[in-house]
Enzyme design. Sequence first.
Site, short mmCIF file in Angstrom:
data_model
loop_
_atom_site.label_atom_id
_atom_site.label_comp_id
_atom_site.label_asym_id
_atom_site.label_seq_id
_atom_site.Cartn_x
_atom_site.Cartn_y
_atom_site.Cartn_z
CG ASN A 145 -9.59 -2.41 0.60
OD1 ASN A 145 -7.86 -2.42 0.50
ND2 ASN A 145 -9.64 -1.92 1.49
CG HIS A 146 -8.15 2.19 -0.35
ND1 HIS A 146 -8.86 3.71 0.29
CD2 HIS A 146 -8.86 1.79 1.34
CE1 HIS A 146 -9.73 3.49 1.45
NE2 HIS A 146 -8.74 1.94 1.95
CG ASP A 200 -5.56 0.11 -0.12
OD1 ASP A 200 -5.76 -0.08 0.65
OD2 ASP A 200 -6.44 -0.06 -1.14
CG HIS A 253 -5.88 -5.15 2.69
ND1 HIS A 253 -6.82 -4.13 2.65
CD2 HIS A 253 -7.48 -6.25 3.71
CE1 HIS A 253 -8.41 -4.50 2.99
NE2 HIS A 253 -8.66 -5.42 3.76
CG HIS A 261 -5.10 -5.03 -2.07
ND1 HIS A 261 -4.16 -3.74 -1.35
CD2 HIS A 261 -5.90 -4.75 -1.27
CE1 HIS A 261 -4.38 -3.00 -0.34
NE2 HIS A 261 -5.63 -3.18 -0.40
CG ASP A 302 -9.27 6.29 -0.99
OD1 ASP A 302 -9.51 5.40 -1.75
OD2 ASP A 302 -9.76 7.32 -1.76
NE ARG A 303 -7.02 4.94 5.23
CZ ARG A 303 -7.41 5.15 5.89
NH1 ARG A 303 -7.50 6.17 6.32
NH2 ARG A 303 -8.25 4.01 5.90
CG HIS A 338 -3.16 3.68 1.50
ND1 HIS A 338 -4.37 3.91 1.30
CD2 HIS A 338 -3.47 2.90 2.19
CE1 HIS A 338 -5.59 2.60 1.04
NE2 HIS A 338 -4.33 2.28 1.84
CG ASP A 385 -1.81 -0.80 1.29
OD1 ASP A 385 -3.50 -0.87 2.08
OD2 ASP A 385 -1.70 -2.44 0.81
NE ARG A 432 -9.13 -4.81 6.51
CZ ARG A 432 -8.68 -4.00 6.30
NH1 ARG A 432 -8.25 -3.13 5.62
NH2 ARG A 432 -6.59 -4.74 6.13
#
Lengths: 172, 666
Positions: free
Chosen positions: B223-224, B191, B420, B275, B194-195, B164, B162, B393
Amino acid sequence: MRRWVQPGTSVARPYWGEAIVSELHKRISSAFDVFDHESNHTVDVREIGTIIRSLGCFPTEAQLHDVIAEIEEEEPTGFIRFERFLPTMSRILLEHRFRPVPEDLLLQAFEVLDQQKRGHLDPEELTRYLTQEGEPFTQEEMEEMLSAAVDPDKNLIFYKDFVSVMTVDDPW
Amino acid sequence: SVTGTTLWVIEQMPVLSIKAAVLIQRWYRRYVARLEIRRRYTWNIFQSIEYAGEQDQLQLSSFFSFMLDNFTQLNGNGPGIEVRQCKYEQIVVPDSYSGPRLSFPLSVTDTNTLLSAFKEQQTLHGKYVLQLLHETQKFLKQMPNVIYLSSSYAKEITICGDLHGRLDDLLLIFYKNGLPSAENPYIFNGDFVDRGKKSIEIIIILFAFLLLYPDHMHLNRGNHEDHIMNLRYGFTKEVMQKYKTHGREILQLLQDVFSLLPIATIIDNKVLIVHGGISDKTDLYFLSSVERHRVSLLKCRLTKQSSSSSSSSSSSASSVCSPRASCRATPRHPPPSPRLPSPVDMLQVPFLDSIVSLALPEPPKEELEWRQIVDVLWSDPKNQNGCSPNSFRGGGCYFGPDVTQRLLKKHGMCLLIRSHECKQEGYELCHNGQVITIFSASNYYEEGSNRGAYVKLGPELIPRFFQYQVSRSTRKLTLQQRVSVAESSALKALQEKLFAHRSELMAAFQQYDINNTGRISTNEWAQVVESVLRLDLPWRTLRPRLVRLASDGNVEYESCFENISAGQPIPQVTPNLAETMYRYRTDLEIIFNIIDKDHSGQISIEEFRQTWKLFSSHLGVDVDDQAIDDMARSIDFNKDGSIDFNEFLEAFRVVHKLDMKEQQQG
């Protein structure tokens, strides 16, 4: 196991009030939960030391090994179950075992190592003491302590300051 | 013990010194343990709040999908406004633009230009972004769901987890490990966005390298990589802020590109890289055959078990509503015409979970396909055997070592690499070394919270790990300082949660406090907080940090709200209403962004009112209509019938009083 029987009584009565014990159990459970990653009332045996210490105890490594031996399964699985941890930990707390190291005693310990009474220690000499003697530190433990203890300008450990910084009020 | 010590040391160290050493060691280990538990519960706090947010997201996703597809019915504007399919060729880049310019097909010059431009904080012009995305879309369409690679005897392949949106981490990886090239292949395991604040830059760099080195650069979907997650977790907002003119088109195209990303990569038929993880239902052959492009991840979410048939009907309708072209080279079908429910049906769909009146039943195959992909993108490993739904989750499974063993054995594989989950050291092994978690965003929760890592595999497939940590401050923080900073941040987040549920908490506290003393026992306090917030945290261990004890050992329950207050009270808004608005701030922001199709930052009072009604019905929140009207009108500062929703959201901020004091003193 110690028996808590008041002298002169024929019935074994718990010396500690039920409310106190219940409160204690919940405190222990809460600390245990922090490491119970899968919420199935087990923790990795390597975390037991951290849990016991976080509950206010100061065992030596040897004392810790003894406790673990007591609570491990007959065939060690690498995990400790809460059902075995709880009674042992309750006893440890109720009996005030593994008492804290008071600040003044700690200071004296440093002063003993400071043979020339200079008020400070060299990183090298402290490293020698703590990685070769007693229950030796790993290299990682030593490095971490030095990063907090060594005055970066003078490259010395002023242990009196170090001790007072580290012994801040414990909320537990 | 004195064993193992050489003679000269014994001579130099009398018994007293040995005792002193033991004392210091004993004390220090206890000090470190205290830090460790603080670090751990800080981690638990961040993770719990993060996953609870994801759960909320999943639960609200059917509502958001519905809003996305059908919103315009609210103000009777007819079928949805079609976003102009602007040809990027027609966009003119002004001479005054000083950012990077790309020329297709891409060359090493282009990737170098991009890297240096982004280091200088420049933004790539929308035209090039669209062009890059179009090319990426074309490229990915020919890719299968599962990519098979073979390691050559000379090269190592690098696998990253990830990111992010943390550009600094990506640049640090490239700095330490070299840029992607034929000699230096990479896999990025999902991922990317995001964030963090530089998600679009990361996407641009990764896609550019993908087009430049198609055989040596590989991306797995995370998943993002999903437009509904992006609404909540910041990527949509970032794109709209950086690309005011072309943001909508970029997002639409990205939505498609994300759904085209491959799901899995396999090296030498021995190492599986996905992922999230796997489940006991994971079937690699089936996974290879799925039409990944057509599977809409969050839309198909089943919200309640009891109404599975009904909610799945709604989801299939919504995926039909968003026509997608098939990604296979089959004769082209015209996309299915958008089926918008009639106004009568519309109100029933999102929140009356047991009643749905839409026509199409869910084909079982779609449901299975969806599950295969969700499992692979959302699952987490656990230490005990078995496979259970991932309730933490809200999607995917927890899979045990037996599940891993079985799947790997079935396909003759030896290793599963996944991401993840944030790990303190950037990586972690489990399932007897058969599973590696690799996470590449350092300082994910907070400055100093964790390292990032990447793993390299040579032809013998023995993993080598490399760690790093991006550091904003030049001075290295001690362990104590790192823990304190992270802990403080986690506790603030927790206090905000308490604040957001204040009235519910107070009502529950007062039920125990019959004599109105302001105090209840620690036990009662912990029970209330746990049941109201529904966060599985060690509340007793946290208690000293959150709430005060009275002299009799009981908890002064109101003290947990002391440090936090509303930012700027609005006269017409009661504290209760303010609290409700604060609690649903994030969701409201998402909804506003959905409604505000032309991104003006404004919505009409009518739109606000209707949206709020739908939303509150869905949640079962009871708010007086009049109160909402009054509030809406009071927020309409210039009285023109529309609300600037950024102002609206600002109105429901909170402040931490200690921070304010520091700011005033500092």
